[in-house]
Design an enzyme around this catalytic site. Structure first.
Site, PDB file in Angstrom:
ATOM      1  N   PRO A 108      48.023  44.623  44.431  1.00 46.78           N
ATOM      2  CA  PRO A 108      47.896  43.054  44.039  1.00 46.78           C
ATOM      3  C   PRO A 108      46.359  42.872  43.660  1.00 46.78           C
ATOM      4  O   PRO A 108      45.446  43.514  43.668  1.00 46.78           O
ATOM      5  CB  PRO A 108      47.939  42.649  45.572  1.00 46.78           C
ATOM      6  CG  PRO A 108      48.676  43.567  46.203  1.00 46.78           C
ATOM      7  CD  PRO A 108      48.409  44.897  45.605  1.00 46.78           C
ATOM      8  N   GLU A 109      46.477  41.907  42.555  1.00 47.23           N
ATOM      9  CA  GLU A 109      45.131  41.607  41.990  1.00 47.23           C
ATOM     10  C   GLU A 109      44.740  40.050  42.394  1.00 47.23           C
ATOM     11  O   GLU A 109      45.404  39.603  43.422  1.00 47.23           O
ATOM     12  CB  GLU A 109      45.624  41.554  40.400  1.00 47.23           C
ATOM     13  CG  GLU A 109      45.831  42.814  39.834  1.00 47.23           C
ATOM     14  CD  GLU A 109      45.979  42.808  38.286  1.00 47.23           C
ATOM     15  OE1 GLU A 109      45.445  41.799  37.687  1.00 47.23           O
ATOM     16  OE2 GLU A 109      46.660  43.708  37.759  1.00 47.23           O
TER      17      GLU A 109
END
Length: 287
Positions: A2-3
């Site tokens: 996840p960013e």
């Protein structure tokens, strides 16, 4: 992994359930994830009010009344979801089913309200730690991070100075968390496409005009992704359990062989590998 938009989406989803609420019980079902959990983690969490839920780069921090903060990293496959018992309604919380145990539910928080927050991580690359809130920025995972791309410390002058003299490709430079915190592969590809910058161009050769376009492009793509609930390619889920939708708006990432979407461009998106990661760009309009 996840960013920033995915982590921010999770934080926003958890906020109405955790902020201002007390952790009545904490269930820690294994001794570690990527690293060992801190000593007596469940005991140190139980009975504590969550004063604030915030994000730093790709980390969520829950500031507790005890003066400690719970640091959470989702890793490659981690997700945090909310479960509500039948009959419980909380403002701002929608579409949450009653809790049913799943195999990889490693940590669970029972809130005094009756809500449950569950950390599920099949691949166990996530992490949790407890640290003093007052010195959180000196923690080993946070101390070297650069400015937040949506904050006031990220601006044209700062980015131009950070890129000065760097002979690495601009793609690699923007992924360097010391230059700007929270950016990952997806959103760097999208921002570079929007600004017509090739991911292969040396960072030192990004002049003032291009930097002036790059800063707002990074901000815009991150904000749009957050509003769409992030990008769900494999494991990302919002706190409600729903998918994100920004993947339907990709202009470059994961579109190899497809026509470039820029007006008037006749090129197509190409995939190359840089430092072991896929880069997607249009060689025709990105220079």
């Amino acid at each position: 992994m996840p960013e920033l938009p995915e982590v921010e989406t999770v934080r926003r989803g958890l906020s109405p359930v955790m902020e201002g609420q007390v952790i009545a019980r904490a269930h820690v079902r294994r001794p570690d994830l990527r690293w060992p959990f801190p000593p007596r983690m469940a005991e140190r969490l139980e009975g504590q009010a969550v004063l604030r839920l915030r994000r730093r780069s790709k980390y969520i921090l829950a500031d507790l009344a005890s003066g400690e903060s719970l640091l959470i990293h989702l890793g490659m496959s981690g997700r945090m979801t909310i479960a509500l018992p039948d009959g419980l309604v909380l403002p701002g919380v929608f579409h949450h089913k009653p809790y049913a145990f799943e195999k990889h539910d490693h940590v669970e928080f029972e809130m005094a309200s009756g809500a449950r927050v569950v950390f599920n991580d099949p691949r166990r690359f996530g992490a949790m730690d407890l640290l003093p809130t007052s010195t959180a920025e000196t923690h080993k995972l946070l101390s070297a991070l650069g400015p937040e791309p949506l904050g006031n410390d990220f601006h044209e002058e700062q980015l131009a100075k950070a890129l000065m003299g760097k002979q690495t490709p601009i793609k690699a430079a923007l992924l360097d968390q010391r230059i700007v915190a929270g950016l990952g592969n997806i959103y760097v590809c999208e921002a570079l496409w929007r600004t017509g910058i090739s991911p292969k161009r040396r960072a030192a050769n990004i002049g003032p005009v291009r930097v002036a376009r790059l800063v707002p492009a990074i901000r815009d793509v991150l904000r749009e992704a957050i509003e769409a609930g992030g990008s769900s390619l494999r494991d990302h889920r919002q706190a409600s359990g729903e998918l994100g939708y920004f993947q339907h708006s990709f202009a470059a990432y994961d579109r190899a062989g497809q026509p470039c979407r820029k007006d008037g461009c006749t090129g197509e998106i190409t995939r190359i590998v840089q430092s072991g990661r896929s880069s997607f760009y249009c060689p025709t309009c990105q220079r």
